[in-house]
Design a protein around this motif. Structure first.
Motif, PDB file in Angstrom:
ATOM      1  N   SER A  15      29.046  36.082  39.282  1.00  0.00           N
ATOM      2  CA  SER A  15      30.483  35.841  39.181  1.00  0.00           C
ATOM      3  C   SER A  15      30.974  35.811  37.733  1.00  0.00           C
ATOM      4  O   SER A  15      32.168  35.907  37.489  1.00  0.00           O
ATOM      5  N   HIS A  16      30.087  35.694  36.763  1.00  0.00           N
ATOM      6  CA  HIS A  16      30.506  35.656  35.361  1.00  0.00           C
ATOM      7  C   HIS A  16      30.756  37.075  34.863  1.00  0.00           C
ATOM      8  O   HIS A  16      29.978  37.982  35.113  1.00  0.00           O
ATOM      9  N   LYS A  17      31.889  37.245  34.144  1.00  0.00           N
ATOM     10  CA  LYS A  17      32.283  38.565  33.651  1.00  0.00           C
ATOM     11  C   LYS A  17      32.497  38.529  32.144  1.00  0.00           C
ATOM     12  O   LYS A  17      32.947  37.537  31.594  1.00  0.00           O
ATOM     13  N   ASP A  18      32.183  39.640  31.474  1.00  0.00           N
ATOM     14  CA  ASP A  18      32.470  39.799  30.051  1.00  0.00           C
ATOM     15  C   ASP A  18      33.978  39.943  29.848  1.00  0.00           C
ATOM     16  O   ASP A  18      34.705  40.374  30.751  1.00  0.00           O
ATOM     17  N   GLY A  19      34.454  39.627  28.650  1.00  0.00           N
ATOM     18  CA  GLY A  19      35.841  39.898  28.296  1.00  0.00           C
ATOM     19  C   GLY A  19      36.009  41.376  28.001  1.00  0.00           C
ATOM     20  O   GLY A  19      35.044  42.078  27.704  1.00  0.00           O
ATOM     21  N   GLY A  20      37.225  41.880  28.117  1.00  0.00           N
ATOM     22  CA  GLY A  20      37.507  43.285  27.842  1.00  0.00           C
ATOM     23  C   GLY A  20      38.863  43.434  27.200  1.00  0.00           C
ATOM     24  O   GLY A  20      39.512  42.448  26.842  1.00  0.00           O
ATOM     25  N   PHE A  21      39.350  44.647  27.071  1.00  0.00           N
ATOM     26  CA  PHE A  21      40.639  44.889  26.448  1.00  0.00           C
ATOM     27  C   PHE A  21      41.734  44.234  27.280  1.00  0.00           C
ATOM     28  O   PHE A  21      41.985  44.616  28.417  1.00  0.00           O
ATOM     29  N   GLY A  22      42.376  43.198  26.726  1.00  0.00           N
ATOM     30  CA  GLY A  22      43.441  42.480  27.409  1.00  0.00           C
ATOM     31  C   GLY A  22      42.994  41.632  28.578  1.00  0.00           C
ATOM     32  O   GLY A  22      43.819  41.120  29.320  1.00  0.00           O
ATOM     33  N   ILE A  23      41.686  41.454  28.767  1.00  0.00           N
ATOM     34  CA  ILE A  23      41.149  40.721  29.918  1.00  0.00           C
ATOM     35  C   ILE A  23      40.184  39.659  29.433  1.00  0.00           C
ATOM     36  O   ILE A  23      39.258  39.947  28.666  1.00  0.00           O
ATOM     37  N   SER A  24      40.367  38.434  29.904  1.00  0.00           N
ATOM     38  CA  SER A  24      39.463  37.354  29.516  1.00  0.00           C
ATOM     39  C   SER A  24      38.177  37.421  30.319  1.00  0.00           C
ATOM     40  O   SER A  24      38.141  37.956  31.425  1.00  0.00           O
TER      41      SER A  24
END
Length: 129
Positions: A15-24
């Motif tokens: 369920s853990h996700k990396d941050g991305g462009f404009g996304i936490s």
């Protein structure tokens, strides 16, 4: 950073996700998710009864030295950087200041100074006539 999102704290938690462009970065809860921004911060640890904070997102000011603008033809799945701090619109700010969260800054909620900030970030724009 100016060119990539923050990495999640635990790679073994689906369920853990990396941050991305404009996304936490997302930890599956608000306790340890990363902050949003130009590139979002990575999710903090939240597993095995351990909870930590997520990373903050990066900032972007068109014309600010050290910033890296994207191209006009960038898409959500294909972000292309220009290596220049100037936004493709041609609009740029001058005399800019960007303060990191570990430094003292004016308190946007009142008088005095603060170091760091929880919650939403702030931008102060002064129009010159």
């Amino acid at each position: 950073t100016q060119t990539s999102g923050g990495e999640k704290a635990y790679t073994g938690v689906a369920s853990h996700k990396d941050g991305g462009f404009g996304i936490s970065g997302d930890s599956g809860d608000v306790i340890s998710s990363g902050g949003s921004g130009y590139y979002g911060g990575g999710a903090g640890p939240h597993a095995n009864n351990i909870t930590g904070t997520g990373g903050s997102g990066s900032s972007f000011i068109s014309g600010h030295s050290g910033c890296d603008a994207i191209t006009a033809d960038s898409t959500a799945t294909n972000i292309k950087h220009t290596g220049s701090p100037n936004h493709y619109s041609g609009e740029v700010f001058t005399n800019t200041t960007m303060t990191d969260g570990n430094s003292s800054m004016p308190n946007p909620r009142g008088s005095g100074n603060i170091t760091g900030n929880s919650g939403n970030g702030y931008a102060r724009i002064t129009y010159l006539t």
